[in-house]
Motif scaffolding. Structure first.
Motif, PDB file in Angstrom:
ATOM      1  N   ASN A 415       2.674  -1.692   4.682  1.00 24.34           N
ATOM      2  CA  ASN A 415       1.938  -2.095   3.702  1.00 24.34           C
ATOM      3  C   ASN A 415       3.150  -2.357   2.152  1.00 24.34           C
ATOM      4  N   LEU A 416       3.168  -3.471   2.275  1.00 21.25           N
ATOM      5  CA  LEU A 416       4.550  -2.769   1.236  1.00 21.25           C
ATOM      6  C   LEU A 416       4.119  -2.703  -0.667  1.00 21.25           C
ATOM      7  N   LYS A 417       3.008  -3.461  -0.161  1.00 22.74           N
ATOM      8  CA  LYS A 417       2.301  -3.567  -1.978  1.00 22.74           C
ATOM      9  C   LYS A 417       1.786  -2.354  -2.485  1.00 22.74           C
ATOM     10  N   LYS A 418       1.445  -1.404  -1.141  1.00 24.03           N
ATOM     11  CA  LYS A 418       0.565  -0.472  -2.121  1.00 24.03           C
ATOM     12  C   LYS A 418       1.677   1.118  -3.044  1.00 24.03           C
ATOM     13  N   SER A 419       2.676   0.252  -2.949  1.00 23.50           N
ATOM     14  CA  SER A 419       4.156   0.786  -3.937  1.00 23.50           C
ATOM     15  C   SER A 419       4.119   0.267  -5.365  1.00 23.50           C
ATOM     16  N   TYR A 420       3.150  -0.390  -5.469  1.00 23.26           N
ATOM     17  CA  TYR A 420       3.395  -1.224  -6.245  1.00 23.26           C
ATOM     18  C   TYR A 420       3.119  -0.407  -8.196  1.00 23.26           C
ATOM     19  N   LEU A 421       4.121  -0.387  -8.883  1.00 20.54           N
ATOM     20  CA  LEU A 421       3.772   0.110  -9.893  1.00 20.54           C
ATOM     21  C   LEU A 421       2.286  -0.421 -10.845  1.00 20.54           C
ATOM     22  N   LEU A 422       1.103  -0.784 -10.989  1.00 22.05           N
ATOM     23  CA  LEU A 422       0.678  -2.171 -11.683  1.00 22.05           C
ATOM     24  C   LEU A 422      -0.175  -0.877 -12.676  1.00 22.05           C
ATOM     25  N   GLU A 423      -1.065  -1.813 -14.127  1.00 22.59           N
ATOM     26  CA  GLU A 423      -1.837  -0.936 -14.522  1.00 22.59           C
ATOM     27  C   GLU A 423      -3.319  -1.185 -13.495  1.00 22.59           C
ATOM     28  N   ASN A 424      -4.152  -1.213 -12.907  1.00 28.81           N
ATOM     29  CA  ASN A 424      -4.657  -1.812 -12.098  1.00 28.81           C
ATOM     30  C   ASN A 424      -4.078  -1.681 -10.690  1.00 28.81           C
ATOM     31  N   ASP A 425      -5.255  -0.728 -10.077  1.00 26.29           N
ATOM     32  CA  ASP A 425      -4.609  -0.452  -8.578  1.00 26.29           C
ATOM     33  C   ASP A 425      -5.219  -1.794  -7.711  1.00 26.29           C
ATOM     34  N   GLU A 426      -6.212  -2.579  -8.428  1.00 25.57           N
ATOM     35  CA  GLU A 426      -7.030  -2.932  -7.975  1.00 25.57           C
ATOM     36  C   GLU A 426      -6.433  -5.263  -7.470  1.00 25.57           C
ATOM     37  N   TRP A 427      -4.858  -4.583  -8.434  1.00 25.63           N
ATOM     38  CA  TRP A 427      -4.264  -5.989  -8.265  1.00 25.63           C
ATOM     39  C   TRP A 427      -3.167  -5.410  -7.309  1.00 25.63           C
ATOM     40  N   LYS A 428      -3.484  -4.831  -6.503  1.00 27.09           N
ATOM     41  CA  LYS A 428      -2.383  -5.066  -6.128  1.00 27.09           C
ATOM     42  C   LYS A 428      -2.112  -5.618  -4.376  1.00 27.09           C
ATOM     43  N   ASN A 429      -3.485  -5.763  -3.717  1.00 26.95           N
ATOM     44  CA  ASN A 429      -3.599  -6.938  -2.568  1.00 26.95           C
ATOM     45  C   ASN A 429      -3.866  -8.200  -3.431  1.00 26.95           C
ATOM     46  N   ASP A 430      -3.701  -8.271  -4.358  1.00 34.35           N
ATOM     47  CA  ASP A 430      -4.053  -9.723  -5.026  1.00 34.35           C
ATOM     48  C   ASP A 430      -3.220 -11.205  -4.394  1.00 34.35           C
ATOM     49  N   VAL A 431      -3.720 -12.322  -4.313  1.00 30.96           N
ATOM     50  CA  VAL A 431      -2.628 -13.160  -3.509  1.00 30.96           C
ATOM     51  C   VAL A 431      -1.906 -13.522  -4.803  1.00 30.96           C
ATOM     52  N   MET A 432      -0.017 -13.476  -4.566  1.00 29.28           N
ATOM     53  CA  MET A 432       0.431 -13.931  -5.680  1.00 29.28           C
ATOM     54  C   MET A 432       0.851 -15.480  -5.333  1.00 29.28           C
ATOM     55  N   PRO A 433       0.985 -16.028  -6.892  1.00 31.63           N
ATOM     56  CA  PRO A 433       0.920 -17.657  -6.643  1.00 31.63           C
ATOM     57  C   PRO A 433       2.353 -18.406  -5.981  1.00 31.63           C
TER      58      PRO A 433
END
Length: 670
Positions: A415-433
């Motif tokens: 899962n490459l999205k788990k290393s994303y640096l975002l303000e909210n960790d719940e946003w990591k698995n959102d579908v990208m437009p």
């Protein structure tokens, strides 16, 4: 210079072929027509040109041979000695010297006879002088037949020599016959040298190439050498001695401890000591081959002492090899190449060239500015970090550990999205437009698309149940099918129009007003001309009545057809009136009748007179009219040609510029 440069030598013809080439060229390239009535100066120039051209041809051919064959003194010492061994240097030089002398003699003969031709007083005398000159040149060349044949054999042998570069990095293999030299060459290179279980299978030098440390190396396999004086060695052995003496290479001396080669270990050791002076200033590797049969430890103490004496000599390395099982082959290749590289570096350091370069170099070394010790700074986090231990239960979990827990390679998907640096960790698995042309594709998706698709399918099922698609005559499954039908109809129309154009092409081209004549005008003009128009008038009236009756019948049939169509459209059960019913006879058509009431004949009706002679006095007048018509309809002859095959180009320049033989002088006026 490598031996590859010796291969580009043209074939050397025999003396007879040489003469044929030169004399046929003279015949082709010089004038051939001369008469005794010509001026004497012209006759002299004719034969002088023949003699000079023959001399130039001999000079050109002999010069090419002398230039292409190498001069032994200008070659590399290895190539010079190799040519001396193979062909005898004195014989080679003598053959080239004979050709050089022959060229000089031919030049002298041509010069003498050209001087005599200047004083020739007749055609016969000039011709005899020319024959004498060419005959003496041919005699000189016939005497060189042996030299030409020898040089041709040398050329053939040179073309078969391997491409040896004396300056390249070289591994040189030597030893007694049948000790495994060619087998090693086949193992480390792509060479395909014949290997047989008897002595002197290899009778000449063979070359293979290998790559080591991104460099190109050549490996030379030499014929076997026997332990006897240098004077008693044959040409095969002398090739090996020449390579050992002149090539700067790493020498691989092969020995067979199993004595399967037919020579004892003592004899092989004696040969090493005999040719050891040729190994001076060369790295040497003693190769103990066929260790799969007998190893060094298996030898008797006396023989072991003889081999150890060679191994312990200065600058000699040893490797045990088996070309049959590939044991030690790679080690031998690496050892030999490294030894040659070290030797080349040492030779460069010993030369004066290094000192000249070092004088221009300056190595700067930093000096301390004070006595303060400035130790390197290492962060505390680095010092406290533990070394990774796979058996430590408290170790840091790696991605490899997660992969092993979740099924291993091929099952686990990182899962490459788990290393994303975002303000909210719940946003990591959102579908990208998905963005296309600056717009979000999700904004154009209809949420009710599935319901609309179901409604469309229900509508299609209802149309099929009602029989909407039963008549498929004018329906097409796709646009391609519709386009294919349209293209077919267009093609048929095009063919019809083309056939119509071809049929109308050969009709008589008359003005439109030519056919607009009334019957009364035609009869009056014919009466004025003194002709009787009564028959033509009667026939015209009959044809007019027939055409009128035909138009009337056609009009009635069209009206009847329209009535039938209207009845068929309005009536419910009127299909029997316009459909053919099996078993019933088709209604008979009425026979066409003439005005008199009799049935008109279906066959061709022949006219009572020839229509082509109508209006003409006789056949002669008619044929003249046809000729005048054809002449008037013929296309204009724009280029005034006599016919289709007329390709004549009329004279555009005076005749004196085309007549006669071209001589010396300017010809641009032509």
């Amino acid at each position: 210079m490598s031996t590859s440069g010796l291969k580009a030598i043209a074939p050397v013809p025999k003396a007879s072929d040489f003469l044929d080439i030169v004399l046929s060229k003279t015949q082709r390239k010089t004038p051939t027509v001369i008469h005794k009535n010509f001026k004497i100066s012209r006759i002299r120039n004719f034969y002088m040109r023949k003699v000079k051209f023959t001399q130039d041809s001999f000079d050109e051919k002999l010069g090419a041979i002398l230039e292409e064959f190498p001069i032994i003194d200008d070659l590399h010492p290895f190539l010079s000695s190799l040519l001396n061994v193979l062909y005898d240097k004195n014989h080679y030089k003598l053959a080239l010297g004979q050709l050089r002398t022959a060229r000089h003699l031919i030049d002298q003969v041509a010069k003498d006879y050209v001087r005599l031709l200047k004083f020739g007083d007749s055609l016969y005398r000039c011709k005899q002088l020319k024959r004498a000159a060419l005959g003496r040149m041919a005699t000189i060349m016939k005497r060189q037949n042996e030299a030409l044949e020898f040089l041709e054999e040398v050329r053939k042998h040179l073309s078969r020599l391997p491409a040896i570069d004396p300056t390249a990095r070289t591994l040189l293999i030597c030893g007694y016959p049948n000790v495994g030299k060619s087998s090693f060459l086949n193992k480390v290179t792509r060479a395909d040298v014949d290997v047989q279980p008897y002595a002197f299978t290899t009778k000449s030098l063979f070359v293979g190439h290998l790559d080591y440390r991104y460099m190109r190396w050549q490996v030379i396999d030499t014929p076997g050498i026997l332990d006897h004086p240098l004077e008693e060695m044959n040409n095969i052995e002398m090739q090996s001695i020449t390579a050992l003496a002149h090539l700067k290479a790493c020498v691989l001396y092969f020995m067979d401890l199993s004595e399967q080669c037919g020579y004892s270990v003592e004899a092989q050791c004696q040969l090493f000591h005999a040719i050891k002076p040729l190994f001076a200033n060369k790295p040497t590797v003693l190769v103990l081959n066929k260790v799969d049969v007998a190893r060094l430890d298996d030898l008797a103490p006396e023989r072991r002492a003889m081999v150890d004496e060679i191994i312990n000599a200065e600058g000699v390395r040893h490797v045990q090899v088996s070309c049959y099982t590939d044991e030690g082959v790679t080690v031998l290749k690496t050892t030999a190449c490294d030894a040659l590289l070290e030797h080349r570096v040492d030779m460069k350091l010993k030369g004066n060239k290094v000192n000249g370069i070092l004088n221009r170099l300056h190595v700067a070394q930093p000096k301390p500015r004070d006595d303060v010790i400035r130790a390197p700074f290492i962060p505390d986090a680095i010092k406290e970090r533990k070394k990774y231990d796979q058996n430590d239960p408290e170790r840091r979990r790696l991605e490899r550990d997660v992969e092993a827990e979740e099924g291993g390679a091929g099952v686990y998907n990182i899962n490459l999205k788990k290393s994303y640096l975002l303000e909210n960790d719940e946003w990591k698995n959102d579908v990208m437009p998905e963005i296309m042309d600056g717009k979000n594709i999700a904004d154009f998706i209809d949420p009710d698309i599935l319901e609309k698709l179901d409604a469309l399918e229900r509508e299609e099922e209802k149309l099929e149940a009602e029989g909407f698609y039963d008549s498929e005559s004018d329906m097409f499954d796709s646009d391609d099918e519709r386009e294919a039908v349209a293209a077919k109809s267009a093609r048929e129309k095009k063919l019809i129009s083309q056939s119509t154009k071809k049929a109308m092409k050969n009709r008589a081209a008359l003005p439109r007003t030519a056919g607009l004549r009334t019957l009364s005008e035609l009869t009056s003009e014919m009466t004025k001309a003194g002709l009787d128009p009564s028959r033509i008038q009667e026939r015209a009236e009959i044809l007019a009545k027939v055409a009128g009756a035909k138009r009337k019948r056609q009009r009635e049939e069209d009206e009847a057809q329209m009535d039938v169509d209207e009845d068929a459209e309005m009536g419910d059960g009127g299909e029997d009136e316009w459909m053919d019913v099996d078993g019933e006879e088709a209604p008979r058509l009425k026979k066409a009748k003439a005005n008199s009431g009799a049935v008109a004949a279906k066959g061709a009706r022949h006219p009572r007179s020839n229509r082509q002679l109508a209006g003409m006095r006789d056949e002669a007048q008619a044929s003249k009219a046809v000729k005048l018509r054809n002449l008037g309809q013929r296309e204009r002859n724009m280029q005034a040609r006599a016919g289709e095959s007329d390709r004549a180009i009329k004279t555009k320049m005076p005749k004196h510029l085309f007549a006669g033989k071209r001589k010396m002088g300017k010809t641009d006026r032509r």
